[in-house]
Design a protein around this motif. Structure first.
Motif, PDB file in Angstrom:
ATOM      1  N   ALA A   1       0.823  -1.216   0.000  1.00 24.31           N
ATOM      2  CA  ALA A   1       0.000   0.000   0.000  1.00 24.31           C
ATOM      3  C   ALA A   1       0.852   1.260   0.000  1.00 24.31           C
ATOM      4  O   ALA A   1       0.438   2.307  -0.520  1.00 24.31           O
ATOM      5  CB  ALA A   1      -0.923  -0.015   1.220  1.00 24.31           C
ATOM      6  N   THR A   2       2.032   1.174   0.566  1.00 25.74           N
ATOM      7  CA  THR A   2       2.900   2.365   0.640  1.00 25.74           C
ATOM      8  C   THR A   2       3.998   2.361  -0.412  1.00 25.74           C
ATOM      9  O   THR A   2       4.837   3.260  -0.429  1.00 25.74           O
ATOM     10  CB  THR A   2       3.541   2.437   2.039  1.00 25.74           C
ATOM     11  OG1 THR A   2       4.280   1.231   2.283  1.00 25.74           O
ATOM     12  CG2 THR A   2       2.472   2.590   3.117  1.00 25.74           C
ATOM     13  N   ALA A   3       4.011   1.378  -1.278  1.00 24.62           N
ATOM     14  CA  ALA A   3       5.098   1.294  -2.267  1.00 24.62           C
ATOM     15  C   ALA A   3       5.004   2.410  -3.300  1.00 24.62           C
ATOM     16  O   ALA A   3       6.006   2.931  -3.777  1.00 24.62           O
ATOM     17  CB  ALA A   3       5.089  -0.076  -2.948  1.00 24.62           C
ATOM     18  N   ARG A   4       3.770   2.819  -3.677  1.00 21.33           N
ATOM     19  CA  ARG A   4       3.576   3.866  -4.673  1.00 21.33           C
ATOM     20  C   ARG A   4       2.241   4.543  -4.385  1.00 21.33           C
ATOM     21  O   ARG A   4       1.399   3.996  -3.673  1.00 21.33           O
ATOM     22  CB  ARG A   4       3.579   3.283  -6.094  1.00 21.33           C
ATOM     23  CG  ARG A   4       2.510   2.244  -6.336  1.00 21.33           C
ATOM     24  CD  ARG A   4       2.559   1.695  -7.747  1.00 21.33           C
ATOM     25  NE  ARG A   4       1.583   0.623  -7.936  1.00 21.33           N
ATOM     26  CZ  ARG A   4       0.305   0.822  -8.219  1.00 21.33           C
ATOM     27  NH1 ARG A   4      -0.163   2.081  -8.315  1.00 21.33           N
ATOM     28  NH2 ARG A   4      -0.514  -0.202  -8.409  1.00 21.33           N
TER      29      ARG A   4
ATOM     30  N   ARG B   1      -1.486   5.423  -4.481  1.00 21.58           N
ATOM     31  CA  ARG B   1      -2.651   4.645  -4.898  1.00 21.58           C
ATOM     32  C   ARG B   1      -3.909   5.485  -4.686  1.00 21.58           C
ATOM     33  O   ARG B   1      -3.957   6.400  -3.839  1.00 21.58           O
ATOM     34  CB  ARG B   1      -2.739   3.341  -4.106  1.00 21.58           C
ATOM     35  CG  ARG B   1      -1.567   2.408  -4.346  1.00 21.58           C
ATOM     36  CD  ARG B   1      -1.684   1.138  -3.523  1.00 21.58           C
ATOM     37  NE  ARG B   1      -0.538   0.261  -3.738  1.00 21.58           N
ATOM     38  CZ  ARG B   1      -0.456  -0.632  -4.711  1.00 21.58           C
ATOM     39  NH1 ARG B   1      -1.461  -0.748  -5.581  1.00 21.58           N
ATOM     40  NH2 ARG B   1       0.607  -1.392  -4.852  1.00 21.58           N
ATOM     41  N   ASP B   2      -4.945   5.131  -5.443  1.00 19.28           N
ATOM     42  CA  ASP B   2      -6.202   5.841  -5.278  1.00 19.28           C
ATOM     43  C   ASP B   2      -6.936   5.296  -4.058  1.00 19.28           C
ATOM     44  O   ASP B   2      -6.509   4.347  -3.414  1.00 19.28           O
ATOM     45  CB  ASP B   2      -7.062   5.714  -6.538  1.00 19.28           C
ATOM     46  CG  ASP B   2      -7.312   4.252  -6.897  1.00 19.28           C
ATOM     47  OD1 ASP B   2      -7.235   3.397  -5.988  1.00 19.28           O
ATOM     48  OD2 ASP B   2      -7.579   3.959  -8.075  1.00 19.28           O
ATOM     49  N   ARG B   3      -8.072   5.907  -3.751  1.00 20.15           N
ATOM     50  CA  ARG B   3      -8.809   5.553  -2.538  1.00 20.15           C
ATOM     51  C   ARG B   3      -9.308   4.110  -2.570  1.00 20.15           C
ATOM     52  O   ARG B   3      -9.302   3.415  -1.560  1.00 20.15           O
ATOM     53  CB  ARG B   3      -9.986   6.511  -2.366  1.00 20.15           C
ATOM     54  CG  ARG B   3     -10.798   6.263  -1.097  1.00 20.15           C
ATOM     55  CD  ARG B   3     -11.910   7.276  -0.941  1.00 20.15           C
ATOM     56  NE  ARG B   3     -12.660   7.009   0.266  1.00 20.15           N
ATOM     57  CZ  ARG B   3     -12.310   7.415   1.484  1.00 20.15           C
ATOM     58  NH1 ARG B   3     -11.175   8.091   1.633  1.00 20.15           N
ATOM     59  NH2 ARG B   3     -13.058   7.130   2.533  1.00 20.15           N
ATOM     60  N   THR B   4      -9.723   3.655  -3.755  1.00 21.16           N
ATOM     61  CA  THR B   4     -10.248   2.287  -3.862  1.00 21.16           C
ATOM     62  C   THR B   4      -9.175   1.263  -3.525  1.00 21.16           C
ATOM     63  O   THR B   4      -9.404   0.302  -2.779  1.00 21.16           O
ATOM     64  CB  THR B   4     -10.788   2.033  -5.278  1.00 21.16           C
ATOM     65  OG1 THR B   4     -11.783   3.013  -5.588  1.00 21.16           O
ATOM     66  CG2 THR B   4     -11.382   0.630  -5.381  1.00 21.16           C
ATOM     67  N   GLU B   5      -7.990   1.443  -4.054  1.00 22.69           N
ATOM     68  CA  GLU B   5      -6.889   0.505  -3.769  1.00 22.69           C
ATOM     69  C   GLU B   5      -6.483   0.568  -2.296  1.00 22.69           C
ATOM     70  O   GLU B   5      -6.183  -0.470  -1.670  1.00 22.69           O
ATOM     71  CB  GLU B   5      -5.696   0.837  -4.665  1.00 22.69           C
ATOM     72  CG  GLU B   5      -5.951   0.543  -6.146  1.00 22.69           C
ATOM     73  CD  GLU B   5      -4.772   0.956  -7.004  1.00 22.69           C
ATOM     74  OE1 GLU B   5      -4.601   0.368  -8.082  1.00 22.69           O
ATOM     75  OE2 GLU B   5      -4.010   1.858  -6.583  1.00 22.69           O
ATOM     76  N   LEU B   6      -6.463   1.780  -1.741  1.00 22.79           N
ATOM     77  CA  LEU B   6      -6.112   1.896  -0.321  1.00 22.79           C
ATOM     78  C   LEU B   6      -7.168   1.231   0.559  1.00 22.79           C
ATOM     79  O   LEU B   6      -6.832   0.567   1.557  1.00 22.79           O
ATOM     80  CB  LEU B   6      -5.954   3.375   0.054  1.00 22.79           C
ATOM     81  CG  LEU B   6      -4.701   4.074  -0.463  1.00 22.79           C
ATOM     82  CD1 LEU B   6      -4.713   5.547  -0.080  1.00 22.79           C
ATOM     83  CD2 LEU B   6      -3.440   3.399   0.077  1.00 22.79           C
ATOM     84  N   ASP B   7      -8.446   1.416   0.201  1.00 23.00           N
ATOM     85  CA  ASP B   7      -9.488   0.748   0.982  1.00 23.00           C
ATOM     86  C   ASP B   7      -9.347  -0.765   0.916  1.00 23.00           C
ATOM     87  O   ASP B   7      -9.516  -1.475   1.928  1.00 23.00           O
ATOM     88  CB  ASP B   7     -10.864   1.163   0.463  1.00 23.00           C
ATOM     89  CG  ASP B   7     -11.195   2.608   0.822  1.00 23.00           C
ATOM     90  OD1 ASP B   7     -10.511   3.151   1.716  1.00 23.00           O
ATOM     91  OD2 ASP B   7     -12.113   3.173   0.201  1.00 23.00           O
ATOM     92  N   ALA B   8      -9.037  -1.291  -0.233  1.00 20.67           N
ATOM     93  CA  ALA B   8      -8.866  -2.744  -0.368  1.00 20.67           C
ATOM     94  C   ALA B   8      -7.672  -3.224   0.459  1.00 20.67           C
ATOM     95  O   ALA B   8      -7.731  -4.271   1.116  1.00 20.67           O
ATOM     96  CB  ALA B   8      -8.686  -3.098  -1.845  1.00 20.67           C
ATOM     97  N   ALA B   9      -6.578  -2.479   0.419  1.00 18.24           N
ATOM     98  CA  ALA B   9      -5.402  -2.862   1.200  1.00 18.24           C
ATOM     99  C   ALA B   9      -5.683  -2.802   2.690  1.00 18.24           C
ATOM    100  O   ALA B   9      -5.260  -3.680   3.466  1.00 18.24           O
ATOM    101  CB  ALA B   9      -4.223  -1.952   0.838  1.00 18.24           C
ATOM    102  N   LEU B  10      -6.408  -1.756   3.110  1.00 19.71           N
ATOM    103  CA  LEU B  10      -6.739  -1.635   4.525  1.00 19.71           C
ATOM    104  C   LEU B  10      -7.682  -2.743   4.970  1.00 19.71           C
ATOM    105  O   LEU B  10      -7.562  -3.277   6.080  1.00 19.71           O
ATOM    106  CB  LEU B  10      -7.349  -0.268   4.802  1.00 19.71           C
ATOM    107  CG  LEU B  10      -6.387   0.931   4.711  1.00 19.71           C
ATOM    108  CD1 LEU B  10      -7.136   2.230   4.922  1.00 19.71           C
ATOM    109  CD2 LEU B  10      -5.255   0.784   5.722  1.00 19.71           C
TER     110      LEU B  10
END
Length: 481
Positions: free
Chosen positions: A268-271, A273-282
């Motif tokens: 999640a912190t490598a590059r 990301r938009d909100r959707t990708e961050l929500d999925a990672a979280l």
């Protein structure tokens, strides 16, 4: 005093005990010998006085006058003496050594009606004297009553007893010292096998837990002590191995979710990301965090069972609601993994049971988690969660369409971490611990239609008065681990 003795070495305490016992024995023996010798010496003096008195009475029967004056060959004035007294205490005949006064007072002579022995001081004799008084008849035209008194000094008797006492006072301590030294050596020899066992026990370390003590071939208390210590070492080795297995199992279980959590956070912190990708990672990180929390709770359950019985709080539990809530907790995960959870709950009055709802919820979560994680090549498919209540026992069943259990797992109840940790994780071990705390059991089987079938039997009644509580560690030992 008792505390001070308790601090002394065992060998010294044994020596002191033997010394005290020997001192009592020697004192009693010395007192017996001293008293016995005094009695025998007095008896010898009495026999001599009887012989002298008999000789004097015989002389009186043969002569008209008193024999004491002419009987110096019979009566030695230095070592023996005698008198003939009237009943009123007057001296009729006497030897020179006691001529100064009557040997017996007037009141005593009147009471002599038969031979009697006396011990008293006599005027003219330095040492205490032993006397024999007996009634006689003086020779003459008219026989007159009189009292014959013969005596002997007790100085020789006193000297003999003094010599014996001196020998006892010298020989007694010497004998006591010799016996104490012998007791010291004997105690050392008796404790030498104990010291050998102690050295062997001290040499056993964690590096060689399989080492055991040498059992003496005597079959005595030391042999039984060695057997007991070996049994204790075996239990300690078993506990140590369980500890190692538990640590390995916990590390293995925690390693995967921690690695996944770290990978998700790094990704999640490598590059940017938009909100959707961050929500999925979280959400993924939150799921792994929930799994870590569950593992921590499972480890806490195991830690509590290692200290004794797992605490339970029984209360009426609705089985349909409990099964439904358990299934709903895994519904999203099951859908994501392509599985379907079907609930088969009992109805009617048997739908309520007296169980611990928190522990029963842990049973359901662990069984469902195990069914979802250990799936076949095509996924877990259909998972059936059911329960029945009959004859005071609730039987919870979880059937999945996965690969099933290995033959090795089917032969043992799921209480052994080593046997089932790699295949079933902590889940089955936790289920076994909770079932054992309820007084129940877990049965592993492969369903005829395929997949694994786990049946958990939980008695609904609490332990009755006088009934021994179910101890998970004892049950595990009974199950063979």
């Amino acid at each position: 005093m008792r505390t001070l003795l308790a601090r002394l070495p065992v060998r010294l305490r044994l020596t002191l005990a033997s010394c005290l016992a020997m001192a009592v024995v020697l004192t009693a023996l010395g007192a017996f010998l001293y008293t016995r010798m005094g009695t025998e010496l007095t008896r010898a003096v009495d026999l001599d006085l009887r012989a002298r008195a008999a000789a004097t009475v015989s002389a009186l029967d043969r002569r008209e006058r008193a024999p004491l004056d002419a009987g110096r060959g019979l009566i030695d004035a230095d070592e023996s003496f005698g008198q003939i007294l009237t009943p009123y205490g007057d001296v009729v005949e006497t030897t020179p050594a006691v001529a100064a006064a009557p040997m017996l007072p007037q009141g005593t002579t009147r009471t002599v009606t038969e031979p009697v022995f006396l011990s008293r001081h006599v005027v003219g004799i330095d040492d205490p004297a032993r006397l024999l008084a007996l009634p006689v008849r003086l020779p003459g035209t008219v026989a007159q009553p009189a009292v014959l008194v013969v005596g002997a000094p007790l100085g020789d008797r006193a000297e003999a007893l003094d010599r014996l006492l001196l020998l006892l006072l010298i020989g007694g301590p010497l004998a006591l010292a010799a016996s104490s030294y012998a007791g010291w050596l004997l105690a050392g020899a008796a404790l030498r096998p104990v010291e050998r066992i102690r050295r062997e026990a001290a040499a056993i370390s964690e590096a060689e837990p399989e080492r055991r003590l040498t059992v003496p071939p005597t079959g005595d208390e030391l042999a039984r002590l060695a057997h007991t210590l070996n049994a204790m070492l075996a239990r300690l080795q078993e506990a140590l191995e369980r500890e190692h297995r538990f640590v390995d199992m916990a590390g293995h279980e925690l390693r995967t979710p921690l690695a996944l959590l770290r990978a998700q956070l790094e990704l999640a912190t490598a590059r940017p990301r938009d909100r959707t990708e961050l929500d999925a990672a979280l959400r993924s990180a939150a799921a792994e965090t929930d799994r870590l929390v569950g593992l921590a709770e499972d480890l806490l359950v195991l830690a509590r069972t290692r200290q004794g019985r797992l605490p339970l709080r029984r209360e009426p539990v609705s089985l349909p609601r409990l099964l439904t809530d358990g299934a709903e907790a895994f519904r999203v995960r099951a859908t994501a993994e392509g599985a379907t959870i079907v609930v088969e709950a009992p109805g009617g009055p048997e739908a309520t049971a007296d169980l611990d709802p928190v522990r029963l919820r842990q049973v359901l979560h662990n069984l469902l988690d195990n069914a979802l994680r250990h799936s076949g090549p095509t996924g877990p498919g259909r998972i059936t969660l059911g329960a029945e209540h009959a004859d005071g026992v609730v039987r919870v069943r979880v059937h999945d369409m996965g690969r099933g259990f290995s033959p090795a797992m089917l032969g043992r109840p799921p209480t052994t971490p080593l046997a089932h940790a790699r295949a079933g994780g902590l889940g089955l071990v936790i289920v076994g611990a909770i079932a054992a705390a309820h007084g129940g059991q877990v049965r592993l089987a492969n369903h005829p239609s395929g997949g694994a079938l786990v049946t958990v039997s939980l008695p609904t009644r609490s332990a009755q008065p006088g009934e021994a509580p179910v101890h998970f560690a004892a049950r595990c030992r009974a199950d063979g681990w």
